[in-house]
Design an enzyme around this catalytic site. Structure first.
Site: not given
Length: 498
Positions: A189, A265, A299, A396
């Site tokens: 996806k 991840e 990231c 983050e």
């Protein structure tokens, strides 16, 4: 089918045919419910086109196609043939690099220069795993004279893969390379914000000669299609790249369904450490690249910058000047370094963090506001006078925002670096080899760069410590995510129970 293609145009390649359907069984098809959703150009805030939305029913169809392929024709393909198919796919991606990069820039907003680099990296990654396909080996183990023991590395089965919007094609390549090389089938996806380049990519899967059902690529939303993949009873493994919050949800769904294997991840809040003896000019360039690469939507971005006190003032002044020199604007302009953020939602989140930093007392050295009046552009932003518990130091941000803090000793900066729930990446800048190795070995992070940043390679494993994830992408280590060991013990003869 005319309902699963549309004609679009990019500034660099002109008009092209954009698939808009779901790619299942090597064909583009409409969704069962014929739902569609709009794809927005982040540079203009205008609708590019609409694509078909996968629902739970479509996931079921894609999974059945993958299961039929895994149990049928794909099982008959030899490892060498699998490798050749991946190599042919890589050749097709390379041949169509400019088209794929242009669609990536149109859809995601990243500069065309960076998009070309991403597609080139996809080519390298798929070729790398194409080379691995016929080298997945077991062992013979000498245990007893009247027994023959060996192990096999076998594919897990049907793999669900959910990729993010920040590197649409690169994450697709990272996911499918090891999965297909080891003999699995895939239902992947794409992110709802950036489905277009993945659908263009899907055309080359059939052209490369993969059997129907081996690789299925669907567009849809996390709460529907993503949730259906995570909890599907006939998916054997799920791999996800994205936020830690969503990763937890996926892990729970995998556990409460059929206990499918999981690799994640996830997020990061990576420390970028600059010692007094660092080469200031080179370090400034790498620190700039470490945070503002891909608009900060990375990231492993080096968003917490720790500078030793002896060069702190000089560093801040030079880094501010370098950040202000970054070209922000039209992704298709050849000099653009930073394009828009991917969506209105992401733009708003980043601006909320900037306002949080201001309200908590941090100093904005540069940036801190919108760039221009159209598109989701944000100025490269630097905060100083930060404290460890500020929101901008703990969470983050996933945007072009960083914070600089001062340190005196190595022991102090290691404590500061580890004041986080994450452990994805980090960096050390110094001319002293002893310092470099000592600090690199002490940092609790899956990747440590020394005198550089964001230099990723498909030969090196990538992944995180702590809440930055489970498992590793890339390198030989990624093959372990998609294989399982079988032990075989053969009795060679003699009386039963000896």
């Amino acid at each position: 089918m005319t309902n699963v293609f549309t004609e679009l145009k990019t500034p660099t390649t002109g008009t092209y045919k954009q698939p808009t359907g779901l790619f299942i069984n090597n064909e583009f098809v409409e969704g069962v419910e014929k739902k569609t959703f709009e794809v927005i150009n982040p540079a203009t805030e205008e609708v590019i086109c609409s694509v078909h939305e996968a629902t739970e029913a479509d996931v079921d169809i894609a999974v059945k196609a993958a299961r039929d392929a895994f149990e049928g024709p794909w099982r008959q393909v030899t490892p060498q043939q699998r490798g050749n198919l991946l190599l042919k796919l890589a050749d097709l991606i390379e041949k169509n690099l400019e088209l794929l990069a242009s669609v990536e820039s149109l859809d995601n907003g990243k500069s065309i220069t960076m998009a070309r680099g991403d597609v080139g990296a996809v080519v390298g990654c798929i070729r790398y795993y194409g080379g691995w396909a016929d080298k997945i080996e077991g062992k013979t183990i000498d245990i007893a004279p009247d027994m023959f023991h060996y192990t096999r590395l076998e594919p897990i089965g049907v793999c669900g893969q959910i990729i993010p919007w920040n590197f649409p094609l690169l994450m697709l390549g990272w996911k499918i390379g090891p999965a297909l090389a080891t003999g699995n089938t895939v239902v992947l996806k794409t992110a709802e914000q950036t489905p277009l380049s993945g659908l263009v990519f899907a055309q080359f899967v059939k052209e490369a000669g993969f059997p129907p059902g081996v690789l299925n690529i669907i567009s849809g939303f996390g709460k529907t299609a993503g949730a259906a993949i995570s909890s599907h009873m006939d998916i054997d493994k799920v791999a996800f790249t994205g936020s830690t919050v969503v990763g937890r949800t996926i892990m729970k769904a995998a556990a409460s369904s059929n206990l499918k294997k999981v690799t994640l991840e996830l997020g990061g809040k990576s420390p970028n450490i600059v010692f007094n003896d660092a080469d200031i000019e080179q370090t400034i360039s790498w620190v700039n690249f470490g945070i503002y690469f891909n608009h900060g939507q990375c990231c492993c971005a080096g968003s917490r910058i720790y500078v030793q006190s002896g060069i702190y003032d000089k560093f801040v002044a030079a880094f501010k000047k370098r950040a202000e020199a970054n070209k922000v604007g039209d992704p298709f302009h050849p000099e653009t370094f930073q394009g828009p953020q991917v969506s209105q939602l992401q733009y708003d989140r980043i601006m909320e963090y900037i306002e949080s930093g201001k309200s908590e007392g941090a100093t904005v050295e540069t940036g801190g506001a919108r760039h221009g009046d159209k598109g989701y552009f944000i100025q490269p932003t630097i905060f100083t006078n930060v404290s460890p518990k500020m929101k901008i130091m703990q969470e983050e941000i996933f945007g072009p925002v960083c914070a600089i803090a001062k340190f005196d000793t190595e022991e102090e900066v290691l404590q500061m670096a580890h004041d986080t729930i994450y452990g994805l990446a980090s960096a050390v800048h110094t001319k002293d080899l002893n310092t470099a190795i000592r600090v690199a070995n002490s940092l609790r992070a899956g990747t440590v760069w020394v005198n550089c940043y964001n230099l990723l390679s498909h030969q090196l494993p990538f992944g995180g410590y702590a809440q930055s994830g489970i498992g590793r992408e890339l390198g030989e280590e990624a093959l372990a995510n998609y294989t399982q060991h079988k032990s075989v013990a053969i009795r060679l003869g003699g009386a039963l129970f000896g």
